[in-house]
Every structure is written in structure tokens, then in C-alpha cells.
Design a protein around this motif. Structure first.
Motif, PDB file in Angstrom:
ATOM      1  N   GLY A 288       0.779  -1.243   0.000  1.00 29.65           N
ATOM      2  CA  GLY A 288       0.000   0.000   0.000  1.00 29.65           C
ATOM      3  C   GLY A 288       0.801   1.279   0.000  1.00 29.65           C
ATOM      4  N   GLY A 289       2.138   1.201   0.059  1.00 36.87           N
ATOM      5  CA  GLY A 289       2.960   2.406  -0.005  1.00 36.87           C
ATOM      6  C   GLY A 289       2.655   3.367   1.129  1.00 36.87           C
ATOM      7  N   GLY A 290       2.349   4.614   0.766  1.00 36.40           N
ATOM      8  CA  GLY A 290       2.054   5.633   1.762  1.00 36.40           C
ATOM      9  C   GLY A 290       0.681   5.512   2.377  1.00 36.40           C
ATOM     10  N   GLY A 291      -0.108   4.530   1.936  1.00 36.47           N
ATOM     11  CA  GLY A 291      -1.408   4.271   2.548  1.00 36.47           C
ATOM     12  C   GLY A 291      -2.482   5.285   2.224  1.00 36.47           C
ATOM     13  N   SER A 292      -2.336   6.008   1.104  1.00 39.10           N
ATOM     14  CA  SER A 292      -3.327   7.038   0.783  1.00 39.10           C
ATOM     15  C   SER A 292      -4.700   6.426   0.507  1.00 39.10           C
ATOM     16  CB  SER A 292      -2.865   7.863  -0.422  1.00 39.10           C
ATOM     17  OG  SER A 292      -2.610   7.035  -1.545  1.00 39.10           O
ATOM     18  N   LEU A 293      -4.755   5.289  -0.200  1.00 40.98           N
ATOM     19  CA  LEU A 293      -6.040   4.645  -0.464  1.00 40.98           C
ATOM     20  C   LEU A 293      -6.628   4.073   0.824  1.00 40.98           C
ATOM     21  CD1 LEU A 293      -8.260   3.632  -2.331  1.00 40.98           C
ATOM     22  CD2 LEU A 293      -6.850   1.604  -2.788  1.00 40.98           C
ATOM     23  N   LEU A 294      -5.794   3.423   1.638  1.00 44.13           N
ATOM     24  CA  LEU A 294      -6.276   2.842   2.891  1.00 44.13           C
ATOM     25  C   LEU A 294      -6.837   3.922   3.806  1.00 44.13           C
ATOM     26  CD1 LEU A 294      -6.578   0.355   4.704  1.00 44.13           C
ATOM     27  CD2 LEU A 294      -4.254   0.787   5.537  1.00 44.13           C
ATOM     28  N   ALA A 295      -6.165   5.065   3.860  1.00 42.72           N
ATOM     29  CA  ALA A 295      -6.647   6.160   4.705  1.00 42.72           C
ATOM     30  C   ALA A 295      -8.007   6.652   4.238  1.00 42.72           C
ATOM     31  CB  ALA A 295      -5.635   7.310   4.691  1.00 42.72           C
ATOM     32  N   ARG A 296      -8.191   6.743   2.928  1.00 41.13           N
ATOM     33  CA  ARG A 296      -9.484   7.177   2.402  1.00 41.13           C
ATOM     34  C   ARG A 296     -10.565   6.143   2.694  1.00 41.13           C
ATOM     35  NH1 ARG A 296      -9.058  11.427  -1.354  1.00 41.13           N
ATOM     36  NH2 ARG A 296      -6.898  12.032  -1.756  1.00 41.13           N
ATOM     37  N   LEU A 297     -10.235   4.865   2.564  1.00 36.31           N
ATOM     38  CA  LEU A 297     -11.209   3.811   2.852  1.00 36.31           C
ATOM     39  C   LEU A 297     -11.616   3.825   4.318  1.00 36.31           C
ATOM     40  CD1 LEU A 297      -9.817   0.772   0.818  1.00 36.31           C
ATOM     41  CD2 LEU A 297     -12.047   1.845   0.532  1.00 36.31           C
ATOM     42  N   ARG A 325      -0.456  13.296  10.073  1.00 37.42           N
ATOM     43  CA  ARG A 325      -1.623  13.697   9.283  1.00 37.42           C
ATOM     44  C   ARG A 325      -2.890  12.913   9.613  1.00 37.42           C
ATOM     45  NH1 ARG A 325       0.322  13.587   3.144  1.00 37.42           N
ATOM     46  NH2 ARG A 325       0.959  11.489   3.787  1.00 37.42           N
ATOM     47  N   ASN A 326      -2.754  11.647  10.014  1.00 41.12           N
ATOM     48  CA  ASN A 326      -3.927  10.811  10.297  1.00 41.12           C
ATOM     49  C   ASN A 326      -3.808  10.137  11.657  1.00 41.12           C
ATOM     50  OD1 ASN A 326      -5.022  11.185   7.564  1.00 41.12           O
ATOM     51  ND2 ASN A 326      -3.348   9.847   6.913  1.00 41.12           N
ATOM     52  N   PRO A 327      -3.598  10.900  12.732  1.00 36.16           N
ATOM     53  CA  PRO A 327      -3.358  10.262  14.047  1.00 36.16           C
ATOM     54  C   PRO A 327      -4.518   9.398  14.533  1.00 36.16           C
ATOM     55  CG  PRO A 327      -3.760  12.634  14.283  1.00 36.16           C
ATOM     56  CD  PRO A 327      -3.593  12.374  12.826  1.00 36.16           C
ATOM     57  N   LYS A 328      -5.753   9.784  14.202  1.00 33.29           N
ATOM     58  CA  LYS A 328      -6.902   9.007  14.662  1.00 33.29           C
ATOM     59  C   LYS A 328      -6.967   7.632  14.002  1.00 33.29           C
ATOM     60  CE  LYS A 328      -9.815  12.979  15.857  1.00 33.29           C
ATOM     61  NZ  LYS A 328     -11.116  13.655  15.624  1.00 33.29           N
ATOM     62  N   LEU A 329      -6.477   7.537  12.764  1.00 36.42           N
ATOM     63  CA  LEU A 329      -6.530   6.258  12.057  1.00 36.42           C
ATOM     64  C   LEU A 329      -5.499   5.268  12.594  1.00 36.42           C
ATOM     65  CD1 LEU A 329      -7.011   7.378   8.333  1.00 36.42           C
ATOM     66  CD2 LEU A 329      -8.740   6.727  10.003  1.00 36.42           C
ATOM     67  N   LEU A 330      -4.450   5.773  13.225  1.00 44.33           N
ATOM     68  CA  LEU A 330      -3.413   4.883  13.757  1.00 44.33           C
ATOM     69  C   LEU A 330      -3.971   3.920  14.792  1.00 44.33           C
ATOM     70  CD1 LEU A 330      -0.305   7.229  14.183  1.00 44.33           C
ATOM     71  CD2 LEU A 330      -0.539   5.303  12.616  1.00 44.33           C
ATOM     72  N   GLU A 331      -5.006   4.332  15.509  1.00 42.12           N
ATOM     73  CA  GLU A 331      -5.563   3.507  16.580  1.00 42.12           C
ATOM     74  C   GLU A 331      -6.171   2.212  16.054  1.00 42.12           C
ATOM     75  OE1 GLU A 331      -8.372   5.990  18.502  1.00 42.12           O
ATOM     76  OE2 GLU A 331      -6.892   7.507  19.140  1.00 42.12           O
ATOM     77  N   ARG A 332      -6.647   2.200  14.827  1.00 42.14           N
ATOM     78  CA  ARG A 332      -7.266   0.991  14.287  1.00 42.14           C
ATOM     79  C   ARG A 332      -6.535   0.470  13.049  1.00 42.14           C
ATOM     80  NH1 ARG A 332     -11.622   2.932  10.605  1.00 42.14           N
ATOM     81  NH2 ARG A 332     -11.743   5.211  10.795  1.00 42.14           N
ATOM     82  N   THR A 333      -5.229   0.790  12.949  1.00 35.77           N
ATOM     83  CA  THR A 333      -4.431   0.331  11.818  1.00 35.77           C
ATOM     84  C   THR A 333      -3.222  -0.453  12.307  1.00 35.77           C
ATOM     85  OG1 THR A 333      -5.037   2.321  10.574  1.00 35.77           O
ATOM     86  CG2 THR A 333      -3.197   1.024   9.736  1.00 35.77           C
ATOM     87  N   GLN A 334      -3.003  -1.594  11.685  1.00 32.41           N
ATOM     88  CA  GLN A 334      -1.838  -2.421  11.980  1.00 32.41           C
ATOM     89  C   GLN A 334      -0.861  -2.302  10.816  1.00 32.41           C
ATOM     90  OE1 GLN A 334      -2.781  -6.564  12.562  1.00 32.41           O
ATOM     91  NE2 GLN A 334      -0.639  -7.186  12.802  1.00 32.41           N
TER      92      GLN A 334
END
Length: 458
Positions: A288-297, A325-334
């Protein structure tokens, strides 16, 4: 037109006038000419009515707010999107038809080839569009030359380049009271600015440098079977291909990451809207590289956990970027570090948790030959087990026969030049997936160049 319409004889009048008129010629041609003149007159009226708005549109000077608006969420209604696409294709073919063949070939080789790319690159390198935006609007070449960082040798030479950019439709130009050209940003050139929400600076830089250096080797590559990118960058052979070479070129790697995010800003919206992501509970973004798609999903599906798997240095950089940039998403991302082509690739990808897991390969397999793509798919198949989870391959999918989409075919040839990979049609995906123990379930098109190839355990 009104007069011609009133003069049109009715059917009953024409049936009554069966005798010979003084003018034999007019009596024969009048039923043909008068309707023709009428239709032509109404056509001229329609053209005149349409010319007004078109003239105003062509001479409209957009405000700075309009130029800087985020257009990534603008998505045309399906039929309008298809109509725009086919209209653009027809107009392009129309230019080919009306232009002399030699002249058109020169245009394709020149202004629509390297010239346009290098003009865009020059505007980015000198930050011309940023200077126009921060300068409060239209600027002369002399004003811009005085503000370019490091200066320019000649303001007159800069004006020549800017005039070409305006002629190509990248900038707009008008004249001040002394007749000196003043250059403004357009909706196109505004996206070259650093602070534009849809900035494509990174795309221009990548195309004008790494890609432009590799494509000239296409003819030799077709003859010898060598990779054009490796011929242009000998160090790539030592490192083991394009992506391993990026590890040794940090500045290029940073620009490539920004390039991926810029492309996502335009294409991911259609992907999120046109495909049914709501039926999945967890997203596993492989490569996923920089995770731009995952962050949007994960932002659109606010309860879904996610996982990103990539090379160790990529994962480390992505985690640092997300913390900012996406600190809230870190909580549910492995985050998982691993090499998809390593001997233990099957152990690198964590096992699926259930049938609602989606293992996403976005623009990954297009970089590899069938042999390497099959190895990656086998590792993914091992991770699926008997869970019933799905594999979603997000790539451009060419038509099996004739495909007229230049954007899709350009990506395919870019893979040929840069990585040795390829885009694959649905008929090519079936045997490749079957070899890995997977079955093609469906191919879902979107209002972007991307399609979603959905597969599951056979």
C-alpha cells in the motif's frame, strides 16, 4: 429564419399547385431549397446563441478562490461522464481528420510530446505558478523574472517560454495598457502550485525526469527485450529494479510517494463511490505504499480496522506520516513489514480473520511479470485459507479486443518501460488467478481509469 419558415409551403398547397408556374426551374427546386435555407438559417441562429456563452467562458478570468478550490470530490453523473469521455475522443479524432497528416504528426511529436512535458516541468522548477498566485494575479515576464528564486538570465527569454505555455493552454495571457503580455493562472496551471489541494507537481516532476529518461529506450527495449528504465539508470540493475532503486534515491522516493497521493486525489473518489466497499469489515492493503487509499477507505468506513503491508522502510515512513496527518486512524491500523517476493512471503501476510476481509492489491501486480505476480497471488491465497475473504486487485483493465482509452494504454506502456510489468485484461487475469488457486468473480469498472478485479478461493 422566421421568414423562411413562413414561406415553407404546406403539403396541401403543394398538392393543389399542380399546374406549370412561369418559372419552371424554381418550381422544381423550391421544395428543396427553401427548407434547406430554413434549416441553415435556424442553425446559424443556434450557433450565434451558443457563441455568446462560449465567448464569455473563453474570456472568463477565474478568481483565486475558484482556482484553488478542491475539485477531487467533483464526480460527474455516470451518463455525463461517459458522454464527456466519448466527446473528447471524437474531438481528438476530428483534429486528426482535418489536419494535414504531416502537420499532425509534427504536433504529436512536438507540442503534444516532449514540448508540453518540458514546459510544465519548467513552470514547476521555476515555481512560476506559485509566483503568479502569490503576486495577486496577472504578472508580466519582467515581474516574474525579478521574483524567481536564483533569478533568470533573461526576462525576454522567460517571456518566450511563458508565451508558449499560454499558446498551449497552460497559462492565460492578456496585455496591459502598454501592450506588454501579462500571464495568469488557469485551472490547469493552478494545480502546479505547491499549496493547491489537488497539486500535481510531483506527477509532472516524475514524468519529466525518471519517465522521460526511460521512454526513449522503448525501441531498443522492444528489439532486445531489455528494460528501458534499467538502460537509462544502470544502478537500477544492481539494486534489483525500480522499487529497490528508489530505496537508494530518497528524494525520488519522496516525490514518488507524493505522486501516488496526487493520483489518488483524482481517482480514489470514483473508486470509493463506484465500488461497494461497505460489504467488508477489514481492509488489508498489500503493497500500500504511503497508505493514501487505505486512509481514504478507513475515513469513509469509520468503524473498519485496517492493515498496511509493505517494505520495512516504507512502513516506517508511512507510520511517521500518519502520526502527523492521520493520528486518529493509527488507533485501528496495523502495520506489517515484509517483502512480497521473499521466500517466506506466504508467512509475511497475516491470515484472514473472516469472510468480510478484503485483501487489496492496488497498482501492485501491474509492476511484475506473470511469474512474480503469480508468486504474490499464491502468498495471498495462503493468507486467505478457508476464510472466504476476497482479493481485490485495483488496476486499469484493458479491453480484451480493441481499447481506445489512451490513459489506460499509456499506463500499460509505462509499465513496459519502467518495471517490465503489464496491465492485464479479464481474460489474462483468469489463468493467472487460477494458477494461484483463486477464481475470478467479477470485474467492476469505475469512473476513473481503475477497475476492481475481485477474486476468491477457487
Amino acid at each position: 429564419p422566421i421568414l423562411c419558415t413562413l414561406l415553407l409551403p404546406s403539403k396541401s398547397a403543394r398538392s393543389v399547385s399542380s399546374g406549370r408556374s412561369p418559372s419552371m426551374v424554381f418550381s422544381h427546386v423550391e421544395p428543396i431549397l427553401l427548407p434547406l435555407f430554413t434549416y441553415l438559417a435556424w442553425l446559424l441562429v443556434a450557433a450565434a446563441v451558443a457563441a455568446g456563452p462560449l465567448y464569455l467562458f473563453a474570456h472568463h478570468v477565474p478568481s483565486e478562490t475558484a482556482l484553488m478550490r478542491d475539485r477531487s470530490k467533483d464526480l460527474l453523473w455516470g451518463p455525463l461522464w461517459h458522454a464527456r469521455r466519448w466527446t473528447a475522443w471524437v474531438l481528438e479524432r476530428g483534429v486528426d481528420w482535418v489536419s494535414p497528416s504531416g502537420e499532425r504528426a509534427v504536433q504529436l511529436a512536438g507540442e503534444q510530446g516532449f514540448v508540453r512535458t518540458q514546459v510544465l516541468s519548467t513552470l514547476v522548477d521555476l515555481e512560476v505558478t506559485d509566483l503568479i498566485g502569490s503576486g495577486g494575479g496577472a504578472q508580466t515576464a519582467q515581474q516574474l523574472a525579478a521574483r524567481v528564486q536564483g533569478g533568470v538570465h533573461s526576462a525576454a527569454d522567460l517571456k518566450r517560454v511563458l508565451s508558449l505555455a499560454a499558446a498551449l493552454g497552460i497559462l492565460s495571457v492578456d496585455a496591459d495598457k502598454d501592450g506588454e503580455p501579462r500571464f495568469r493562472n488557469t485551472y490547469v496551471s493552478a494545480t502546479l502550485r505547491k499549496d493547491h489541494p489537488n497539486s500535481i507537481r510531483s506527477v509532472v516532476i516524475l514524468q519529466a525526469t525518471v519517465c522521460s529518461q526511460s521512454w526513449p529506450g522503448l525501441s531498443d527495449g522492444l528489439k532486445s527485450g531489455t528494460l528501458p528504465f534499467a538502460a537509462a539508470h544502470p544502478a537500477a540493475k544492481k539494486h534489483g529494479g525500480f522499487y529497490k532503486w528508489l530505496q537508494a534515491e530518497p528524494s525520488v522516493a519522496d516525490n514518488f510517494r507524493e505522486h501516488t497521493e496526487a493520483v489518488d486525489a483524482y481517482e480514489a473518489v470514483a473508486l470509493l463511490v463506484d465500488f461497494q466497499w461497505g460489504r467488508f469489515r477489514r481492509f488489508v492493503d498489500i503493497g500500500g505504499g504511503g497508505g493514501s487509499l487505505l486512509a481514504r477507505l478507513m475515513s469513509s468506513q469509520t468503524l473498519n480496522p485496517g492493515m498496511l503491508l509493505d517494505l520495512p522502510h516504507v512502513v516506517q515512513q508511512t507510520k511517521a506520516d500518519w502520526a502527523r496527518r492521520n493520528p486518529k486512524l493509527l488507533e485501528r491500523t496495523q502495520f506489517v513489514a515484509g517483502d512480497l517476493l521473499s521466500a517466506d512471503a506466504g508467512e509475511v501476510i497475516p491470515a484472514a480473520e473472516g469472510p468480510r476481509d478484503a485483501f487489496i492489491l492496488r497498482a501492485v501486480l501491474q509492476n511484475f511479470s506473470d511469474r512474480d505476480a503469480s508468486l504474490i497471488l499464491k502468498a495471498v491465497r495462503q493468507a486467505l485459507g478457508d476464510s472466504g475473504a476476497k482479493v481485490l486487485i485495483v488496476e486499469a483493465v484493458p479491453a480484451a479486443g480493441v481499447d481506445r482509452r489512451a490513459e489506460v494504454l499509456r499506463r500499460d506502456v509505462n509499465m513496459l518501460a519502467m518495471t517490465g510489468g503489464q496491465l492485464r485484461s479479464a481474460s489474462q487475469w483468469r489463468p493467472l488467478l487460477a494458477d494461484a488457486g483463486l477464481a475470478l468473480r467479477q470485474v467492476s469498472a469505475t469512473r476513473s481509469a481503475w477497475s476492481v478485479v475481485e477474486a476468491s478461493a477457487a
